[in-house]
Scaffold this active site. Structure first.
Site, PDB file in Angstrom:
ATOM      1  N   VAL A  12      -0.865 -13.270   4.326  1.00  0.00           N
ATOM      2  CA  VAL A  12      -2.074 -12.903   5.080  1.00  0.00           C
ATOM      3  C   VAL A  12      -3.047 -14.091   5.156  1.00  0.00           C
ATOM      4  O   VAL A  12      -3.598 -14.390   6.222  1.00  0.00           O
ATOM      5  CB  VAL A  12      -2.760 -11.664   4.456  1.00  0.00           C
ATOM      6  CG1 VAL A  12      -4.021 -11.301   5.237  1.00  0.00           C
ATOM      7  CG2 VAL A  12      -1.798 -10.472   4.449  1.00  0.00           C
ATOM      8  N   VAL A 127      -6.462  -1.053   4.887  1.00  0.00           N
ATOM      9  CA  VAL A 127      -5.719   0.154   5.285  1.00  0.00           C
ATOM     10  C   VAL A 127      -5.215  -0.044   6.710  1.00  0.00           C
ATOM     11  O   VAL A 127      -5.985  -0.406   7.603  1.00  0.00           O
ATOM     12  CB  VAL A 127      -6.608   1.421   5.253  1.00  0.00           C
ATOM     13  CG1 VAL A 127      -5.796   2.652   5.633  1.00  0.00           C
ATOM     14  CG2 VAL A 127      -7.253   1.601   3.885  1.00  0.00           C
ATOM     15  N   GLY A 129      -3.215  -2.288   8.067  1.00  0.00           N
ATOM     16  CA  GLY A 129      -2.954  -3.636   8.594  1.00  0.00           C
ATOM     17  C   GLY A 129      -3.814  -3.930   9.809  1.00  0.00           C
ATOM     18  O   GLY A 129      -5.040  -3.981   9.728  1.00  0.00           O
ATOM     19  N   GLU A 185       4.918  -5.564  -0.675  1.00  0.00           N
ATOM     20  CA  GLU A 185       4.019  -6.088  -1.700  1.00  0.00           C
ATOM     21  C   GLU A 185       4.774  -7.082  -2.573  1.00  0.00           C
ATOM     22  O   GLU A 185       6.007  -7.078  -2.611  1.00  0.00           O
ATOM     23  CB  GLU A 185       3.513  -4.938  -2.582  1.00  0.00           C
ATOM     24  CG  GLU A 185       2.642  -3.938  -1.853  1.00  0.00           C
ATOM     25  CD  GLU A 185       1.416  -4.574  -1.236  1.00  0.00           C
ATOM     26  OE1 GLU A 185       0.575  -5.100  -1.967  1.00  0.00           O
ATOM     27  OE2 GLU A 185       1.321  -4.580   0.008  1.00  0.00           O
ATOM     28  N   ASP A 196       1.051   1.938  -3.100  1.00  0.00           N
ATOM     29  CA  ASP A 196       0.311   1.264  -2.024  1.00  0.00           C
ATOM     30  C   ASP A 196      -0.301   2.323  -1.082  1.00  0.00           C
ATOM     31  O   ASP A 196      -1.488   2.239  -0.738  1.00  0.00           O
ATOM     32  CB  ASP A 196       1.260   0.325  -1.263  1.00  0.00           C
ATOM     33  CG  ASP A 196       0.571  -0.372  -0.104  1.00  0.00           C
ATOM     34  OD1 ASP A 196      -0.217  -1.294  -0.360  1.00  0.00           O
ATOM     35  OD2 ASP A 196       0.807   0.021   1.053  1.00  0.00           O
ATOM     36  N   LYS A 200      -4.378   3.362  -0.316  1.00  0.00           N
ATOM     37  CA  LYS A 200      -4.951   3.456   1.032  1.00  0.00           C
ATOM     38  C   LYS A 200      -5.565   4.835   1.287  1.00  0.00           C
ATOM     39  O   LYS A 200      -6.655   4.933   1.870  1.00  0.00           O
ATOM     40  CB  LYS A 200      -3.879   3.117   2.066  1.00  0.00           C
ATOM     41  CG  LYS A 200      -3.482   1.630   2.007  1.00  0.00           C
ATOM     42  CD  LYS A 200      -2.225   1.346   2.786  1.00  0.00           C
ATOM     43  CE  LYS A 200      -1.847  -0.118   2.731  1.00  0.00           C
ATOM     44  NZ  LYS A 200      -0.485  -0.369   3.246  1.00  0.00           N
TER      45      LYS A 200
HETATM   46  N1  HSE Z   1       3.173  -3.561   1.613  1.00  0.00           N
HETATM   47  C1  HSE Z   1       2.253  -3.034   2.566  1.00  0.00           C
HETATM   48  C2  HSE Z   1       3.022  -2.182   3.551  1.00  0.00           C
HETATM   49  C3  HSE Z   1       1.563  -4.152   3.257  1.00  0.00           C
HETATM   50  O1  HSE Z   1       4.259  -2.259   3.559  1.00  0.00           O
HETATM   51  O2  HSE Z   1       2.424  -1.421   4.289  1.00  0.00           O
HETATM   52  C4  HSE Z   1       0.398  -3.737   4.072  1.00  0.00           C
HETATM   53  O3  HSE Z   1      -0.585  -3.116   3.290  1.00  0.00           O
END
Ligand code: HSE
Length: 414
Positions: A12, A127, A129, A185, A196, A200
């Site tokens: 990122v 949250v 992307g 991740e 993850d 979110k």
């Molecule tokens: N590992 C996360 C996903 C990255 O696959 O959504 C984006 O938050």
């Protein structure tokens, strides 16, 4: 000219540097001055980068530089991100982050510091992307009382499930591919075990309901137990299996929040969200359902949300954006065992007819799912809606009768 620093030059972070560089004129036209990357913090060497002269290994160089008004944190994890972000905010620098772990664990505290210091703490990219969701919820939907938020919030698991459904690919190969594409991740357990997605939905719940919802308050299940057999039964039930994060406000004001794989009907707006795409449904009392869709993971989609927050910070250097929630406890959250759901259950038994009658006797009005291509000792059914703790007790009764429960997946009426 506004000077910014970027902490982290991974997937990122390098995307953020790339967009700020390649979209220089576009961004200039938007804010009326140049956004200048003064420092990039990373412990690694990047001698071939066009910004090679801006790299530093010293956080203090960024903290003590009074010209740097905005700091982007894209290191991931909470150590040292939490310490660095807190210090930047305490020094009056605005901070932009894509780090959902940081926001889910420390959001209330960091927002309070930003408020005290009259600077901004923004996290659109944490949250969904590249999907705008924090800002729309905080601004465009602010007149609504939110009743529910539900979504596919993890690109890696959605990519894996899509590959399993459409290509019959096995779990490990699909995960490897997602990692190679830069979606996963650093520790993919956070993706496949649902952590993850949990972070979110915690951020969205905190934003929607105004009190911090911590990840440890949320019952979380991942996708590692999903079998291709279940994927096929779902197809026969005109449904698909998706990893869903969901929070609902109940009549008494308490929250029902969970992350778990769910069978959702093909007619749902979330059913056709495939590969690394995310979809988030916000149910407002005035708007009804509003659905956000787009790339939930990947370098440039996520970086674009980070850069949009940088732009917002530049536009609000002297004022604060109102983005805030207070600290919270689990008092306002019902135990997941009390959550009402109906359940898909796949079982194995020597005598299918007797086992089916037994399941009917135990659960009441069950719906059978028919498939021609299964051995005649296996069948699946959907229970009526009841508290999860009652489903667990009834599953135990089936097991006591030598009916072997192979899998169970919540039905998501979305
Ligand atoms: N590992 C996360 C996903 C990255 O696959 O959504 C984006 O938050």
């Amino acid at each position: 000219m506004v000077s910014v620093a970027i902490m982290g030059h991974g997937v990122v972070g390098s995307g953020v540097a790339e967009i700020i560089t390649t979209h220089k004129n576009k961004l200039f036209n938007s804010v009326g001055e140049e956004i200048y990357i003064k420092k990039i913090l990373d412990l690694r060497e990047f001698p071939d980068s066009p910004l090679a002269d801006r790299f530093t290994k010293s956080f203090d160089e960024i903290l003590s530089d009074r010209e740097i008004r905005i700091v982007v944190e894209v290191m991931g994890g909470t150590n040292p991100a939490y310490d660095y972000v807190k210090k930047c905010l305490l020094a009056g620098k605005s901070v932009v982050t894509s780090n959902k772990e940081l926001v889910a664990k420390h959001g209330a505290e960091l927002l309070a510091i930003a408020k005290e210091q009259n600077c901004n703490f923004l996290f659109e990219a944490s949250v969904g992307g590249g999907i705008p969701i924090i800002r729309p919820m905080n601004q465009c939907l602010v007149a609504n009382i939110v009743d529910e938020v539900a979504g596919i919030l993890n690109g890696t698991t959605n990519f894996i499930l899509t590959k399993m459904i459409t290509d019959g690919m096995n779990f490990d190969d699909a995960l490897k591919l997602a990692q190679d594409l830069g979606f996963a991740e650093r520790n993919p357990e956070a993706d496949v075990e649902g952590h993850d997605a949990c972070r979110k939905i915690c951020i969205l719940a905190s934003l929607a309901f105004g009190k911090h919802v911590y990840p440890e308050f949320v019952h979380t299940e991942g996708i590692t137990k999903i079998a291709l057999e279940d994927v096929k039964f779902a197809e026969s039930y005109n449904s698909v299996i998706k990893l869903i994060g969901r929070v609902k406000r109940l009549e008494d004001g308490k929250l029902d929040i969970i992350v778990a794989p769910m069978m959702i009907p093909n007619s749902s707006q979330l059913a056709n969200i495939d590969y690394e795409f995310n979809g988030i449904m916000v149910r407002g009392d005035c708007t009804g359902d509003v659905v956000f869709y787009g790339k939930g993971a990947g370098k440039l989609p996520t970086a674009s949300a980070v850069v949009a927050d940088v732009v917002d910070c530049v536009k609000h250097l002297k004022t604060r954006k109102y983005l805030f929630w207070t600290d919270g406890t689990d008092e306002n959250i019902i135990p997941y065992t009390q959550s009402q759901t109906s359940m898909y259950i796949r079982v194995k038994s020597q005598n299918k007819d007797v086992a089916y009658s037994k399941a009917e006797e135990i659960f009441g009005n069950i719906k059978s799912i028919e498939r021609d291509d299964v051995t005649n000792d296996v069948f699946a059914f959907v229970t009526p809606e009841m508290a999860y703790e009652d489903i667990e007790k009834k599953i135990q009764l089936l097991e006591n009768d030598n009916i072997n429960v192979l899998s169970q997946i919540r039905i998501g009426n979305l």
